[in-house]
Design a protein around this motif. Sequence first.
Motif, PDB file in Angstrom:
ATOM      1  N   GLN A   1       0.803  -1.231   0.000  1.00  7.77           N
ATOM      2  CA  GLN A   1       0.000   0.000   0.000  1.00  7.77           C
ATOM      3  C   GLN A   1       0.840   1.287   0.000  1.00  7.77           C
ATOM      4  O   GLN A   1       0.378   2.320  -0.477  1.00  7.77           O
ATOM      5  N   ASP A   2       2.085   1.206   0.498  1.00 12.06           N
ATOM      6  CA  ASP A   2       2.891   2.420   0.568  1.00 12.06           C
ATOM      7  C   ASP A   2       3.452   2.850  -0.777  1.00 12.06           C
ATOM      8  O   ASP A   2       3.552   4.039  -1.049  1.00 12.06           O
TER       9      ASP A   2
ATOM     10  N   HIS B   1       2.201   1.749  -3.766  1.00 12.88           N
ATOM     11  CA  HIS B   1       1.212   1.572  -4.835  1.00 12.88           C
ATOM     12  C   HIS B   1       0.018   2.468  -4.563  1.00 12.88           C
ATOM     13  O   HIS B   1      -0.227   2.860  -3.426  1.00 12.88           O
ATOM     14  N   ASP B   2      -0.725   2.757  -5.613  1.00 10.03           N
ATOM     15  CA  ASP B   2      -2.018   3.396  -5.460  1.00 10.03           C
ATOM     16  C   ASP B   2      -3.006   2.231  -5.347  1.00 10.03           C
ATOM     17  O   ASP B   2      -3.453   1.682  -6.344  1.00 10.03           O
ATOM     18  N   ALA B   3      -3.269   1.844  -4.115  1.00 15.50           N
ATOM     19  CA  ALA B   3      -3.946   0.568  -3.878  1.00 15.50           C
ATOM     20  C   ALA B   3      -5.446   0.711  -3.688  1.00 15.50           C
ATOM     21  O   ALA B   3      -5.906   1.571  -2.934  1.00 15.50           O
TER      22      ALA B   3
ATOM     23  N   SER C   1      -3.869   5.250   3.423  1.00 15.61           N
ATOM     24  CA  SER C   1      -2.906   5.080   2.323  1.00 15.61           C
ATOM     25  C   SER C   1      -3.393   4.123   1.248  1.00 15.61           C
ATOM     26  O   SER C   1      -2.718   3.928   0.229  1.00 15.61           O
TER      27      SER C   1
END
Length: 329
Positions: A33-34, A36-38, A77
């Motif tokens: 998640q940090d 990537h645009d998750a 995030s």
Amino acid sequence: VPAPRVLSGIQPTADSFTLGNYLGALRQWVSMQDDHDAFYCVVDLHAITVEQDPAVLRRRTLVAAAQLIALGVDPASSTLFVQSHVPEHAQLGWVMQCLTGFGEASRMTQFKDKSQRQGAGSTSVGLFTYPVLQAADILLYQAERVPVGEDQRQHVELTRDLATRFNGRYGATFTLPEAYIPPGAAKVLDLQTPEKQMSKSLPPSGGVFLLDDPKVTAKKIRSAVTDTGREVVADPVGKPGVTNLLAIHSALSGRSTAELEEHFTGRGYGDLKKELAEVVTDHLAPVQARTTELLADTAELERVLAAGAARAREVAAPVLADVYAKVGF
Ligand code: ADP
Ligand code: NA
């Protein structure tokens, strides 16, 4: 360069996720998640492809979301939401169904497995078109990466085929996603049937559930099927049960298999199981506590999910509008 877009979903088909879901997928959701645009969703539309109960589904959807947050999915995030809250999934799903060949859909091996288990009389058309809805889930966000286990690879291939077909027929629209097996993803086997994958939704259940009472977990690990030998060594063919226990230990403790074999030299399966039960229950204690805390305030949890759905729709709605316009609506 913008962070790569990633989409993944999990079905709320049990009261708790398993160690397999965690070590094979959800832990990677957290670590991705940090950078990537998750987009992570609880796929409740998929959960009604098999027999279901409304009150149970509603409850499991919230428990699933609470567990995801407790495991470390951070709604600040990543975009965390419930699939049915974003109507564009079903809308794009229909367009995709009309683009899918019947023969093409018939080749999906997971349907063959699942429908056999349901029995011919109770297999729904929804179970048949499930991979097509999954394709819509992915394409709606223009996801570049889809973290999946081996079992889902065929569905990502179908997604790419459908995206290619749509783009060819109507003009460039969809990003072609790639199946991504994240580093460190472990395949966890069932403790009672170590030739099968541990599952939250399928029998048999030698499954370790994240929310099980620690005593239940310890008992399941103690009674895990091993072989008649006594040496604690990894050997996937000769000792699948022991190898699985070592793999779970390694994934949670961060110690390599070689290190663990050394550690258990001269000791038996009983010692391995006893120590593993501690490693697992210690690991799960804070997850359980946090899940309970989150479920004590469902109104707040629902607000978090509503905010996630609103963010998801900001991406999904324009993509669907573009698709509708291209199709002629
Ligand atoms: P289940 O079979 O437990 O109901 P799902 O089909 O909902 O699982 O899968 C959710 C995610 O968890 C998928 O990414 C799947 O690949 C992963 N997964 C499920 N079981 C395991 C397992 N035993 N080991 C590793 N990954 C798993
Ligand atoms: Na992110």
